[in-house]
Design a protein around this motif. Structure first.
Motif, short mmCIF file in Angstrom:
data_model
loop_
_atom_site.label_atom_id
_atom_site.label_comp_id
_atom_site.label_asym_id
_atom_site.label_seq_id
_atom_site.Cartn_x
_atom_site.Cartn_y
_atom_site.Cartn_z
N ARG A 188 5.33 16.08 -8.41
CA ARG A 188 6.21 15.18 -9.16
C ARG A 188 7.09 14.31 -8.27
NH1 ARG A 188 11.25 18.28 -11.13
NH2 ARG A 188 11.37 20.13 -9.80
N SER A 189 7.23 14.66 -7.00
CA SER A 189 8.02 13.80 -6.11
C SER A 189 7.32 12.47 -5.85
CB SER A 189 8.29 14.52 -4.78
OG SER A 189 7.10 14.67 -4.04
N HIS A 190 6.00 12.42 -6.09
CA HIS A 190 5.25 11.18 -5.89
C HIS A 190 5.34 10.25 -7.10
CE1 HIS A 190 3.21 14.00 -3.05
NE2 HIS A 190 3.24 12.94 -2.27
N PHE A 191 5.81 10.76 -8.24
CA PHE A 191 5.81 9.98 -9.47
C PHE A 191 7.12 9.22 -9.59
CE2 PHE A 191 3.03 13.71 -11.04
CZ PHE A 191 1.93 13.19 -10.38
N THR A 192 7.21 8.15 -8.83
CA THR A 192 8.46 7.41 -8.67
C THR A 192 8.73 6.41 -9.79
OG1 THR A 192 7.36 5.66 -7.40
CG2 THR A 192 8.22 7.55 -6.16
N GLY A 193 7.73 6.15 -10.62
CA GLY A 193 7.88 5.13 -11.65
C GLY A 193 7.65 3.72 -11.14
N LYS A 194 7.48 3.55 -9.84
CA LYS A 194 7.20 2.22 -9.27
C LYS A 194 5.70 1.97 -9.38
CE LYS A 194 11.11 2.47 -6.05
NZ LYS A 194 11.54 2.46 -4.63
N LEU A 195 5.34 1.02 -10.24
CA LEU A 195 3.94 0.84 -10.57
C LEU A 195 3.09 0.47 -9.37
CD1 LEU A 195 5.24 0.94 -13.37
CD2 LEU A 195 3.64 -0.82 -14.09
N THR A 196 3.64 -0.31 -8.44
CA THR A 196 2.86 -0.69 -7.27
C THR A 196 2.54 0.51 -6.39
OG1 THR A 196 4.94 -1.27 -6.16
CG2 THR A 196 3.69 -3.05 -7.20
N GLU A 197 3.30 1.61 -6.54
CA GLU A 197 3.03 2.83 -5.78
C GLU A 197 2.12 3.79 -6.54
OE1 GLU A 197 6.71 4.66 -4.73
OE2 GLU A 197 7.40 3.00 -3.48
N VAL A 198 2.43 4.01 -7.83
CA VAL A 198 1.73 5.07 -8.55
C VAL A 198 0.38 4.64 -9.10
CG1 VAL A 198 3.86 6.28 -9.12
CG2 VAL A 198 2.96 4.58 -10.71
N ILE A 199 0.21 3.37 -9.47
CA ILE A 199 -1.08 2.95 -10.05
C ILE A 199 -2.22 3.13 -9.05
CG2 ILE A 199 -2.38 0.96 -10.87
CD1 ILE A 199 0.03 0.15 -12.50
N PRO A 200 -2.09 2.66 -7.80
CA PRO A 200 -3.22 2.88 -6.86
C PRO A 200 -3.43 4.35 -6.53
CG PRO A 200 -1.36 1.84 -5.74
CD PRO A 200 -1.05 1.80 -7.20
N LYS A 201 -2.41 5.19 -6.67
CA LYS A 201 -2.58 6.62 -6.41
C LYS A 201 -3.30 7.33 -7.55
CE LYS A 201 1.58 7.34 -3.55
NZ LYS A 201 2.94 7.93 -3.52
N LEU A 202 -2.95 6.98 -8.79
CA LEU A 202 -3.38 7.78 -9.93
C LEU A 202 -4.53 7.18 -10.71
CD1 LEU A 202 0.14 8.80 -11.33
CD2 LEU A 202 -1.31 10.03 -9.69
N TYR A 203 -4.69 5.85 -10.66
CA TYR A 203 -5.72 5.18 -11.45
C TYR A 203 -6.92 4.82 -10.59
CZ TYR A 203 -2.62 4.44 -15.49
OH TYR A 203 -1.80 4.62 -16.58
N ARG A 204 -8.10 4.93 -11.18
CA ARG A 204 -9.29 4.47 -10.49
C ARG A 204 -9.33 2.94 -10.51
NH1 ARG A 204 -14.03 6.72 -8.90
NH2 ARG A 204 -13.51 8.70 -9.90
N SER A 205 -9.53 2.36 -9.34
CA SER A 205 -9.65 0.91 -9.19
C SER A 205 -8.47 0.17 -9.82
CB SER A 205 -10.96 0.41 -9.83
OG SER A 205 -12.07 1.06 -9.25
N TRP A 206 -7.26 0.72 -9.62
CA TRP A 206 -6.05 0.09 -10.16
C TRP A 206 -6.10 -0.06 -11.68
CZ3 TRP A 206 -1.61 -2.37 -7.78
CH2 TRP A 206 -1.51 -2.13 -6.40
N GLY A 207 -6.87 0.79 -12.36
CA GLY A 207 -6.97 0.69 -13.81
C GLY A 207 -7.84 -0.44 -14.28
#
Length: 652
Positions: A188-207
């Protein structure tokens, strides 16, 4: 030759100024700062740099063709009028939106813009994150120095809803389980709410996974430990009884309500499923409740969710910073690891090992921190593919699995949205859960209404507006109501290998029956908003936003010639591309999820769900995977006890 930079390009500067004039609350763009940020982000993305350079050249020449001079040489008022007119054209309008998108993203993802719209609030990240013994069971490819060869009873490819539930069930029976996940493990420390950080981490191909056909439908999926469960809204629904009945009519006699009940109950206990609270639902719940009641709808209630202790930060789709949402990275995976399973993250399954048609193992590859390839070779008795409905069929086909149904029968639950403007009301869109209220009167008819509030970035980027209209629309975010619906589709699509690795080719054509149901959902939601006191109702489409002020305008709009591309359609529940069936004439897997004709190989994910559900599918997928994994465990252990039900231990 000097490298191309947006900050020094006169057309980029002119476009930036024309796109972002000052609004009532939003400042005019700081052009130099915005373009400098974009240059930094594009430093190593030569392909995107070339695309933007070509787009800016196109804009200059398009203006020169019409006005006789380059775009950047026109006066600011002329530039703005030109963009407004260009945005309404069918072809050039789409090109303009593609060109403007990265500029819009750079503008709206700025903290000052979020603060100016009342949406910026600090994410409550933990000062320190707990460490647990089960984390020692995780091996990341980036930390490996040499190739590995291992043996296991079962290897599971994927850690989302199906793979994680299967891993837990098998590990509970004492079997040696290895989970392979292409994505990384994040806490949960990685889930900062900053989309430019979390989207490339969590989504395939930036969604950026998209279905094309007679509509363009984004189908975002996860790529992380937890899969799409990490980025969904947490809604939990059982398989509707009518759907189970349909399965039985298709020859899957074992799927009775009585037989499935203990599996549903086990999933719900694991996920701590309970009704969303009024506080976390936010004002949208009251608006929809009043509007739906005024139109005679009776089944109105907060949705069931897997987020006990939720504090309503509204970040469900970007990783829960409090671990309240029981996605599989928080629930099933840790419990499986506690019971002896092993997880290898950052490894992509490349090849199935086989003896004839019998599957005997998996070869997976990753890359360590030094960039050196690492190979993981596994031998096993059973392999479970749980890569999701878009990637499981591609992998199986790549491995030589042949079945005419593989990759076909894709259903999506196409989802529509209607917005409404309440200028005098703060709807707390960034301080409420994105999906917490539902209206289910028409569920049996295939139409389920559910909340669907998106973050400011989605509000600002998923519209065709430019210039002053776009700025005004962005400023209205706190006063814009979001609610949506999904349909139990009878349309079917297909998944094939795409031109680029990692992006499938998804084809989906919405049929007339489904489109009629979709328009019925639009009509109902618009009526609810009007009766709840909306100043205007907004019906978003790919090329325009239709503004409705009364029922006469609504009826006139819906009687006009319409097609799916006139609406903004999204989808979050791909299902059915390797479906279970009574025989190989009708599907890819049998009722125990074993791939027909390939001993030692099973599918346990959304791909194995036999039909569209009309309900959010994670509980269905987890229950089906738990049931199938339990039968697999009994077979491996020579356990003839057919009375075994879901584990009732500490975490059940």
């Amino acid at each position: 030759m000097e490298p191309f930079t947006l900050r020094q390009d006169p057309t980029a500067i002119a476009l930036c100024r024309a796109l972002f004039p000052a609004g009532k609350r939003l400042p005019a763009a700081d052009t130099d700062a915005l373009l400098s940020r974009m240059d930094a982000q594009l430093a190593n993305q030569t392909g995107l740099q070339r695309s933007l350079k070509a787009g800016l050249l196109w804009l200059d020449n398009r203006h020169r063709l019409v006005r006789g001079r380059a775009f950047h040489r026109a006066r600011p008022t002329q530039q703005q009028r030109f963009l407004d007119k260009l945005a309404t054209t069918p072809v050039s309008g789409k090109l303009l939106r593609l060109l403007a998108l990265p500029f819009k993203a750079a503008y709206v993802l700025d903290e000052q813009v979020e603060q100016a719209t009342g949406c910026r609030q600090p994410v409550q990240l933990p000062a320190q994150v707990e460490t647990f013994r089960w984390q020692q069971q995780i091996t990341a490819a980036r930390d490996c120095d040499e190739d590995m060869t291992l043996e296991a009873d079962v290897v599971i490819l994927g850690s989302g809803a199906g793979g994680a539930a299967a891993a837990y069930e098998l590990a509970c029976r004492g079997l040696a389980v290895v989970i392979i996940e292409e994505g990384q493990y994040y806490d949960r420390s990685h889930f900062t709410g900053k989309l430019t950080e979390v989207i490339p981490k969590l989504y395939r191909s930036w969604g950026a996974t998209v279905a094309t056909g007679n509509a363009i439908i984004p189908v975002p999926v996860g790529c992380n430990v937890g899969g799409t469960t990490t980025i969904n809204s947490g809604t939990c629904m059982r398989t509707p009884p009518s759907v189970l009945q349909r399965w039985r009519e298709q020859g899957l006699e074992a799927f009775t309500e009585q037989a499935m009940a203990p599996w549903f109950e086990g999933v719900e206990r694991m996920l701590s499923v309970q009704q969303a609270t009024t506080e976390t639902v936010g004002p949208i719940g009251d608006l929809i409740d009043r509007g739906a009641a005024a139109n005679g709808f009776l089944q109105r209630q907060p949705l069931m969710r897997n987020a006990q202790g939720c504090d309503g930060q509204g970040l469900c789709q970007f990783g829960c910073p409090t671990d309240a949402k029981q996605s599989t990275n928080v629930s099933y995976i840790p419990r499986a690891l506690e019971r002896g399973a092993f997880l290898f993250s950052g490894f992509r399954a490349e090849r199935l090992q086989r003896q004839g048609n019998r599957i005997t193992g998996v070869i997976a590859r990753g890359q360590n921190a030094d960039g050196r390839p690492i190979t993981l070779s596994l031998t096993c008795q059973q392999t479970i593919v749980a890569m999701g409905s878009l990637f499981t069929p591609l992998f199986l086909r790549q491995q030589g699995v042949r079945n005419p149904h593989l990759g076909r029968h894709l259903t999506l639950h196409p989802a529509g949205v209607v917005n409404a403007l309440f200028p005098d009301r703060d709807l707390a869109n960034s301080r409420s859960i994105p999906q917490g209220y539902g209206v289910s009167d028409w569920e049996e008819q295939g139409l389920m209404f559910e909340g669907g509030t998106i973050p400011l970035a989605g509000h600002s980027l998923l519209n065709p507006l430019v210039g002053q209209d776009w700025v005004r629309f962005t400023e209205d975010y706190p006063h814009t109501a979001y609610f949506g619906f999904m349909i139990r589709d009878t349309s079917e699509g297909r998944v094939r290998r795409g031109p680029r690795r990692g992006l499938p080719l998804i084809r989906y054509h919405m049929n007339r029956q489904d489109f009629a149901l979709f328009k019925r959902g639009i009509h109902a939601l618009a009526c609810w908003y009007l009766d709840a006191g909306a100043e205007q109702v907004l019906i978003p489409g790919l090329n325009r936003i239709v503004r409705i002020h009364n029922r006469t305008e609504l009826e006139r709009f819906l009687r006009s010639p319409l097609k799916p591309t006139d609406f903004l359609i999204s989808a979050y529940h791909p299902l059915g591309t390797a479906r279970i069936a009574a025989s190989p004439r009708d599907g890819v897997c049998d009722s125990r999820h074993r791939v027909f004709g390939y001993p030692g190989l099973s599918v346990m994910d959304g791909a194995s769900v036999p039909t569209s559900l009309g309900a959010n599918p994670q509980v269905t997928i987890m229950a089906m995977a738990s049931r199938a994994a339990n039968m697999m465990a009994r077979e491996l252990l020579n356990d003839t006890d057919s009375t075994h039900t879901p584990p009732q231990g500490e975490y059940a």
